[in-house]
Scaffold this active site. Structure first.
Site, PDB file in Angstrom:
ATOM      1  N   ASN A 151      -2.473  -5.893  -2.239  1.00 31.57           N
ATOM      2  CA  ASN A 151      -3.888  -5.705  -2.539  1.00 31.57           C
ATOM      3  C   ASN A 151      -4.473  -6.788  -3.430  1.00 31.57           C
ATOM      4  OD1 ASN A 151      -1.968  -4.084  -4.179  1.00 31.57           O
ATOM      5  ND2 ASN A 151      -3.730  -3.869  -5.525  1.00 31.57           N
ATOM      6  N   GLN A 181      -3.872  -1.543   2.623  1.00 28.71           N
ATOM      7  CA  GLN A 181      -4.741  -2.725   2.812  1.00 28.71           C
ATOM      8  C   GLN A 181      -4.594  -3.328   4.210  1.00 28.71           C
ATOM      9  OE1 GLN A 181      -7.066  -3.540   0.771  1.00 28.71           O
ATOM     10  NE2 GLN A 181      -6.488  -2.524  -1.137  1.00 28.71           N
ATOM     11  N   SER A 201      -5.396   5.064   3.041  1.00 31.49           N
ATOM     12  CA  SER A 201      -6.472   5.553   2.183  1.00 31.49           C
ATOM     13  C   SER A 201      -7.810   5.445   2.898  1.00 31.49           C
ATOM     14  CB  SER A 201      -6.495   4.701   0.901  1.00 31.49           C
ATOM     15  OG  SER A 201      -7.592   5.076   0.102  1.00 31.49           O
ATOM     16  N   CYS A 324      -8.101  -0.588 -10.511  1.00 29.38           N
ATOM     17  CA  CYS A 324      -7.615   0.572 -11.264  1.00 29.38           C
ATOM     18  C   CYS A 324      -7.042   0.181 -12.625  1.00 29.38           C
ATOM     19  CB  CYS A 324      -6.583   1.340 -10.447  1.00 29.38           C
ATOM     20  SG  CYS A 324      -5.833   0.381  -9.162  1.00 29.38           S
TER      21      CYS A 324
HETATM   22  N1  PLP Z   1      -1.898   0.999  -2.335  1.00 25.56           N
HETATM   23  C1  PLP Z   1      -2.642  -0.110  -2.288  1.00 25.56           C
HETATM   24  C2  PLP Z   1      -2.056  -1.354  -1.728  1.00 25.56           C
HETATM   25  C3  PLP Z   1      -3.954  -0.100  -2.777  1.00 25.56           C
HETATM   26  O1  PLP Z   1      -4.700  -1.221  -2.744  1.00 25.56           O
HETATM   27  C4  PLP Z   1      -4.467   1.110  -3.327  1.00 25.56           C
HETATM   28  C5  PLP Z   1      -5.809   1.150  -3.931  1.00 25.56           C
HETATM   29  O2  PLP Z   1      -6.184   0.286  -4.692  1.00 25.56           O
HETATM   30  C6  PLP Z   1      -3.647   2.246  -3.322  1.00 25.56           C
HETATM   31  C7  PLP Z   1      -2.367   2.157  -2.830  1.00 25.56           C
HETATM   32  C8  PLP Z   1      -4.133   3.552  -3.854  1.00 25.56           C
HETATM   33  O3  PLP Z   1      -5.150   4.052  -3.021  1.00 25.56           O
HETATM   34  P1  PLP Z   1      -6.048   5.292  -3.449  1.00 25.56           P
HETATM   35  O4  PLP Z   1      -7.202   4.739  -4.214  1.00 25.56           O
HETATM   36  O5  PLP Z   1      -6.461   5.915  -2.166  1.00 25.56           O
HETATM   37  O6  PLP Z   1      -5.197   6.185  -4.255  1.00 25.56           O
END
Ligand code: PLP
Length: 379
Positions: A151, A181, A201, A324
């Site tokens: 990501n 992603q 997601s 995040c």
């Molecule tokens: N995995 C990856 C590679 C992500 O980019 C993200 C979100 O930033 C997540 C997991 C987590 O996704 P969610 O926001 O749906 O919990």
């Protein structure tokens, strides 16, 4: 406004908004678990959404579970597999460049006494095969956790090679793959992918927030993370939401068509920006063969957050490290792990695109970067 922060989240598509309104009709709003005919109807709608979602992903309906987000999917897969399969081994392999949803789940397992072995990555963010071989060679690997597209950099995992190596060295190891992603940007067919568990997601593919999917291949047993009324075959208790599942499906349908055209559009934007930014002395931190949807760039003379706020003045939205953890003001652990020096990483900004971005926006972005350098760079 120019929105180049699509890896953090995406705008909700018109189709998803319309579908949500349809699915909130009174006649569809009963509890899918209720015994009366309204409940039956809600359940029918829910199950048909599950079936269609599964078909689009190349899975069977009973391999698909709706969750609240990919973080929940990751926690369920990783903790649930290790909890249920205690005799499969005491070790988990992964990399230190995973999303926090994976890393924190592994940290939790480490606290329970499991051994977490991290495979080293190269400057392109891909796991080093020698390191993978070494960690597998120590034996006892129950689970392997990787990410298809990183990501922060867009680095694409050579998953075919990785899965082949894992299955050759340690056939009983189960693979969890974060596909968040990659969805809608690469062709994904779970029936042939080679991972036993995958997460997705909704809000990264133009659905609303609050919906994710967990895929668990038939025959793989995991303990549920959320227990209660036993909904979704006991895998994820809590009243099912046809609205959220339907929003996910609508978004999935939309991004499942035109993947190649979307890729071409974004590739053109990416190549243009790479060229223009390099000519202005910026350093591109995404590997050359990264998925073009993510462009990680380090701007000379501007710390990440300063550049983010300068761009914001022009109504341009990007992110620093993953959104995040941005508030914790940390330098990206992903870039550091790839061997990027701290100073370069401290100036890194992530541009992330959707198929709806345009080359005009990229040109405008460059014009604004030039103005920012003229106006704000302390010489
Ligand atoms: N995995 C990856 C590679 C992500 O980019 C993200 C979100 O930033 C997540 C997991 C987590 O996704 P969610 O926001 O749906 O919990």
């Amino acid at each position: 406004m120019i929105y180049f922060d699509n890896s953090a989240t995406t705008f909700v598509s018109k189709g998803v908004k319309a579908r949500i309104i349809e699915l909130t009709e009174d006649t569809l709003s009963a509890n899918p678990g209720a015994l009366h005919k309204l409940g039956n109807k809600a359940n029918e709608v829910y199950e048909s959404i599950r079936k269609e979602t599964a078909a689009l992903l190349g899975a069977k309906p009973d391999e698909i579970f709706f969750t609240s987000c990919a973080t929940e999917s990751a926690n369920t897969a990783i903790k649930g597999y290790m909890s249920r399969n205690k005799r499969a081994g005491n070790a988990v392999i992964s990399t230190r460049t995973e999303h926090k949803a994976t890393l924190e789940s592994l940290e939790y397992l480490s606290g329970l006494g499991y051994e977490i072995r991290y495979v080293k990555v190269g400057p392109d963010g891909k796991p080093l095969m020698e390191s993978l071989e070494e960690e597998l060679g120590k034996g006892g690997v129950a689970l392997a956790c990787f990410t298809l597209v990183n990501n922060e950099t867009g680095s694409v995992l050579p998953f075919g090679d990785i899965a082949k190596k894992i299955k050759a060295e340690s056939p009983s190891t189960v693979i969890y793959l974060d596909c968040v992603q990659a969805l809608g940007k690469m062709h994904i067919d779970l029936s042939s992918l080679g991972a036993e568990m995958c997460s997705f997601s909704g809000h990264k593919i133009h659905s609303v927030k609050g919906n994710g999917v967990l895929y668990v291949r038939k025959g793989v047993r995991i303990d549920p993370l959320i227990v209660g009324g036993g909904q979704q075959d006991g895998m994820r208790s809590g009243t099912q939401s046809p609205v959220l599942a339907g929003a996910f499906l609508e978004a999935l349908k939309e991004v499942s068509t035109g993947i190649d055209e979307g890729y071409d559009t974004v590739k053109e934007i990416n190549l243009f920006l790479r060229k223009e930014l390099i000519s202005r002395g910026a350093e591109i931190l995404s590997p050359e063969d990264a998925l073009p949807y993510v462009l990680n760039v380090s701007f000379k003379g501007f710390e990440s957050e300063t550049m983010l706020h300068c761009l914001e003045i022009y109504d341009i939205f990007v992110s620093t490290v993953s959104a995040c953890s941005a508030k914790q003001k940390k330098v990206s652990y992903v870039l550091l792990e790839m061997g990027v020096d701290r100073k370069t990483a401290a100036n890194a900004v992530r541009l992330s695109f959707s198929r709806y971005n345009t080359l005009d926006e990229a040109e405008e972005f460059i014009r604004c970067v030039d103005e920012i350098y003229d106006q704000f760079l302390v010489k």
